[in-house]
Design an enzyme around this catalytic site. Structure first.
Site, PDB file in Angstrom:
ATOM      1  N   TYR A   1      -0.468   8.527  -2.590  1.00 25.71           N
ATOM      2  CA  TYR A   1      -0.513   8.225  -4.030  1.00 25.71           C
ATOM      3  C   TYR A   1      -1.723   8.923  -4.670  1.00 25.71           C
ATOM      4  O   TYR A   1      -1.733   9.180  -5.867  1.00 25.71           O
ATOM      5  CB  TYR A   1      -0.687   6.707  -4.248  1.00 25.71           C
ATOM      6  CG  TYR A   1       0.549   5.845  -4.044  1.00 25.71           C
ATOM      7  CD1 TYR A   1       1.734   6.364  -3.531  1.00 25.71           C
ATOM      8  CD2 TYR A   1       0.509   4.500  -4.385  1.00 25.71           C
ATOM      9  CE1 TYR A   1       2.844   5.540  -3.342  1.00 25.71           C
ATOM     10  CE2 TYR A   1       1.617   3.677  -4.211  1.00 25.71           C
ATOM     11  CZ  TYR A   1       2.784   4.196  -3.684  1.00 25.71           C
ATOM     12  OH  TYR A   1       3.877   3.376  -3.510  1.00 25.71           O
ATOM     13  N   GLY A   2      -2.749   9.155  -3.850  1.00 27.85           N
ATOM     14  CA  GLY A   2      -4.046   9.614  -4.377  1.00 27.85           C
ATOM     15  C   GLY A   2      -4.001  10.904  -5.177  1.00 27.85           C
ATOM     16  O   GLY A   2      -4.832  11.126  -6.050  1.00 27.85           O
TER      17      GLY A   2
ATOM     18  N   CYS B   1      -3.691  -1.012  -2.115  1.00 25.96           N
ATOM     19  CA  CYS B   1      -3.981   0.399  -2.377  1.00 25.96           C
ATOM     20  C   CYS B   1      -4.924   0.530  -3.578  1.00 25.96           C
ATOM     21  O   CYS B   1      -4.654   0.003  -4.654  1.00 25.96           O
ATOM     22  CB  CYS B   1      -2.659   1.108  -2.678  1.00 25.96           C
ATOM     23  SG  CYS B   1      -2.833   2.834  -3.102  1.00 25.96           S
ATOM     24  N   ASN B   2      -6.019   1.247  -3.381  1.00 25.47           N
ATOM     25  CA  ASN B   2      -6.985   1.434  -4.467  1.00 25.47           C
ATOM     26  C   ASN B   2      -6.391   2.237  -5.616  1.00 25.47           C
ATOM     27  O   ASN B   2      -6.603   1.925  -6.780  1.00 25.47           O
ATOM     28  CB  ASN B   2      -8.228   2.172  -3.956  1.00 25.47           C
ATOM     29  CG  ASN B   2      -9.104   1.300  -3.096  1.00 25.47           C
ATOM     30  OD1 ASN B   2     -10.142   0.845  -3.517  1.00 25.47           O
ATOM     31  ND2 ASN B   2      -8.677   1.055  -1.876  1.00 25.47           N
ATOM     32  N   THR B   3      -5.636   3.299  -5.262  1.00 29.52           N
ATOM     33  CA  THR B   3      -5.071   4.152  -6.306  1.00 29.52           C
ATOM     34  C   THR B   3      -4.079   3.348  -7.160  1.00 29.52           C
ATOM     35  O   THR B   3      -4.108   3.422  -8.398  1.00 29.52           O
ATOM     36  CB  THR B   3      -4.364   5.379  -5.678  1.00 29.52           C
ATOM     37  OG1 THR B   3      -5.252   5.982  -4.741  1.00 29.52           O
ATOM     38  CG2 THR B   3      -3.973   6.389  -6.724  1.00 29.52           C
TER      39      THR B   3
ATOM     40  N   CYS C   1     -11.052   3.320  -0.969  1.00 31.30           N
ATOM     41  CA  CYS C   1      -9.762   3.811  -0.488  1.00 31.30           C
ATOM     42  C   CYS C   1      -9.473   3.104   0.820  1.00 31.30           C
ATOM     43  O   CYS C   1     -10.384   2.871   1.622  1.00 31.30           O
ATOM     44  CB  CYS C   1      -9.830   5.326  -0.276  1.00 31.30           C
ATOM     45  SG  CYS C   1      -8.373   6.006   0.550  1.00 31.30           S
ATOM     46  N   THR C   2      -8.196   2.775   1.024  1.00 33.01           N
ATOM     47  CA  THR C   2      -7.818   1.995   2.215  1.00 33.01           C
ATOM     48  C   THR C   2      -8.270   2.624   3.533  1.00 33.01           C
ATOM     49  O   THR C   2      -8.538   1.911   4.492  1.00 33.01           O
ATOM     50  CB  THR C   2      -6.277   1.883   2.269  1.00 33.01           C
ATOM     51  OG1 THR C   2      -5.726   3.172   1.981  1.00 33.01           O
ATOM     52  CG2 THR C   2      -5.774   0.864   1.278  1.00 33.01           C
ATOM     53  N   HIS C   3      -8.327   3.967   3.569  1.00 28.16           N
ATOM     54  CA  HIS C   3      -8.608   4.632   4.846  1.00 28.16           C
ATOM     55  C   HIS C   3     -10.098   4.771   5.161  1.00 28.16           C
ATOM     56  O   HIS C   3     -10.465   5.013   6.305  1.00 28.16           O
ATOM     57  CB  HIS C   3      -7.997   6.036   4.841  1.00 28.16           C
ATOM     58  CG  HIS C   3      -6.501   6.048   4.867  1.00 28.16           C
ATOM     59  ND1 HIS C   3      -5.734   5.421   3.913  1.00 28.16           N
ATOM     60  CD2 HIS C   3      -5.635   6.608   5.748  1.00 28.16           C
ATOM     61  CE1 HIS C   3      -4.454   5.614   4.196  1.00 28.16           C
ATOM     62  NE2 HIS C   3      -4.374   6.322   5.296  1.00 28.16           N
TER      63      HIS C   3
ATOM     64  N   GLU D   1      -5.507   9.802   9.276  1.00 25.16           N
ATOM     65  CA  GLU D   1      -4.136   9.648   9.788  1.00 25.16           C
ATOM     66  C   GLU D   1      -3.873  10.557  10.992  1.00 25.16           C
ATOM     67  O   GLU D   1      -3.052  10.243  11.843  1.00 25.16           O
ATOM     68  CB  GLU D   1      -3.125   9.893   8.667  1.00 25.16           C
ATOM     69  CG  GLU D   1      -3.288   8.845   7.592  1.00 25.16           C
ATOM     70  CD  GLU D   1      -2.027   8.476   6.852  1.00 25.16           C
ATOM     71  OE1 GLU D   1      -1.047   9.236   6.919  1.00 25.16           O
ATOM     72  OE2 GLU D   1      -2.035   7.413   6.198  1.00 25.16           O
TER      73      GLU D   1
ATOM     74  N   ASP E   1       0.864  -1.179   0.000  1.00 23.31           N
ATOM     75  CA  ASP E   1       0.000   0.000   0.000  1.00 23.31           C
ATOM     76  C   ASP E   1       0.900   1.227   0.000  1.00 23.31           C
ATOM     77  O   ASP E   1       2.096   1.129   0.295  1.00 23.31           O
ATOM     78  CB  ASP E   1      -0.888  -0.006   1.259  1.00 23.31           C
ATOM     79  CG  ASP E   1      -1.810   1.204   1.302  1.00 23.31           C
ATOM     80  OD1 ASP E   1      -2.304   1.620   0.237  1.00 23.31           O
ATOM     81  OD2 ASP E   1      -2.022   1.758   2.402  1.00 23.31           O
ATOM     82  N   SER E   2       0.317   2.396  -0.288  1.00 23.75           N
ATOM     83  CA  SER E   2       1.092   3.622  -0.237  1.00 23.75           C
ATOM     84  C   SER E   2       1.525   3.931   1.200  1.00 23.75           C
ATOM     85  O   SER E   2       2.447   4.699   1.407  1.00 23.75           O
ATOM     86  CB  SER E   2       0.246   4.779  -0.773  1.00 23.75           C
ATOM     87  OG  SER E   2      -0.975   4.836  -0.053  1.00 23.75           O
TER      88      SER E   2
HETATM   89  N1  DGL Z   1      -3.871   3.887  -0.172  1.00 23.31           N
HETATM   90  C1  DGL Z   1      -4.543   4.936  -0.901  1.00 23.31           C
HETATM   91  C2  DGL Z   1      -5.767   4.326  -1.622  1.00 23.31           C
HETATM   92  O1  DGL Z   1      -6.322   3.317  -1.221  1.00 23.31           O
HETATM   93  C3  DGL Z   1      -4.956   6.073  -0.022  1.00 23.31           C
HETATM   94  C4  DGL Z   1      -3.810   6.884   0.512  1.00 23.31           C
HETATM   95  C5  DGL Z   1      -3.027   7.586  -0.589  1.00 23.31           C
HETATM   96  O2  DGL Z   1      -3.537   8.537  -1.215  1.00 23.31           O
HETATM   97  O3  DGL Z   1      -1.919   7.168  -0.822  1.00 23.31           O
HETATM   98  O4  DGL Z   1      -6.189   4.855  -2.616  1.00 23.31           O
END
Ligand code: DGL
Length: 266
Positions: free
Chosen positions: A42-43, A73-75, A184-186, A152, A10-11
């Protein structure tokens, strides 16, 4: 045959929710998690940058001898999956397809909303994955860039987060979607806030469990499923492992093991 681990990346630390789901579903598997804390978020970055980071992580995991890479990570799943599958010799699984599948199974009125980072929304990865399966579904997408720092910073329960969420979710509410993908992971960490605004009739989909099940089925199919022993978890971060460990503590509300520093070869 030597026990091969599964790689997850993940990012940053949001993907630990996916790591937990994998550990629950596949308790005998060794798991290696990589959080790219040096390059998060990453987003809001370009597809080129996200692809470069993702490739470097996948190459590192490949060198660790993993049998499967899970992009938590979704992105990165939205922007780099194709490239990873081309360049990496290990099978790669992302979060978009399982999330899309689960949302389709859940919607009754065939209206789905997707919440994600700017990069995920811009890529249209979720709409493409949904429409490929059912082209009559109506989809609305909403980028929620402030959600990641709010989570975060541990601001999930503050009134400011509710105000911001209300604003982001306005269009989603108006769309009448009965199913919302937390893309998104969060965002699963803000489930209560989001659900309070959208109401009980709206189902929130997060792909962690579906993805873990897909990984389980894949390993069985490949004859690579571990039937003995207890799985170990090893965690790497590309910057400031101490901060990673501290934030993970309040994100997951449980302690994680040692976090190892591994700088990426970019
Ligand atoms: N992990 C990213 C996602 O799931 C979210 C955090 C980021 O922007 O890196 O898209």
């Amino acid at each position: 045959m030597k026990k091969q681990p599964i790689g997850i990346f993940d990012s940053g630390l949001g993907g630990l929710t996916i790591l937990n789901a994998l550990h629950r579903t596949l308790p005998r598997e060794d798991l290696i998690y990589f959080g790219d804390t040096a390059n998060v978020p990453y987003g809001s970055k370009s597809k080129e940058a996200v692809t470069k980071f993702s490739l470097a992580i996948a190459r590192f995991l490949e060198k660790q001898g993993v049998k499967l890479i899970v992009v938590a990570c979704n992105t990165a799943s939205a922007q780099a999956l194709g490239k990873l599958r081309k360049e990496i010799s290990v099978p790669v699984m992302g979060v978009i397809e399982p999330g899309a599948q689960k949302a389709i199974e859940s919607t009754l009125n065939r209206r789905i909303a997707v919440l994600g980072t700017e990069g995920t929304v811009k890529s249209n990865a979720y709409p493409k994955a949904i429409l490929k399966r059912d082209h009559k579904i109506r989809i609305v997408q909403q980028a929620c860039p402030l959600f990641v720092p709010l989570v975060e910073e541990h601001w999930g329960k503050k009134p400011a987060t509710q105000l911001i969420a209300r604003d982001y979710l306005n269009r989603v509410k108006k769309s009448g979607a009965d199913t919302v993908i937390l893309g998104c992971t969060h965002y699963p960490i803000l489930k209560t806030v989001i659900s309070d605004i959208l109401g009980r009739g709206v189902t929130l989909v997060d792909s962690a469990d579906t993805l873990a099940q897909a990984a389980h089925d894949f390993l069985i199919e490949q004859g690579k499923f571990q039937t003995k022993g207890k799985g170990r978890v090893r965690i790497y971060a590309s910057d400031d492992p101490a901060r990673f460990k501290r934030l993970a503590g309040y994100l997951l509300e449980e302690k994680i093991g040692k976090v190892h520093l591994k700088k990426l070869d970019l």
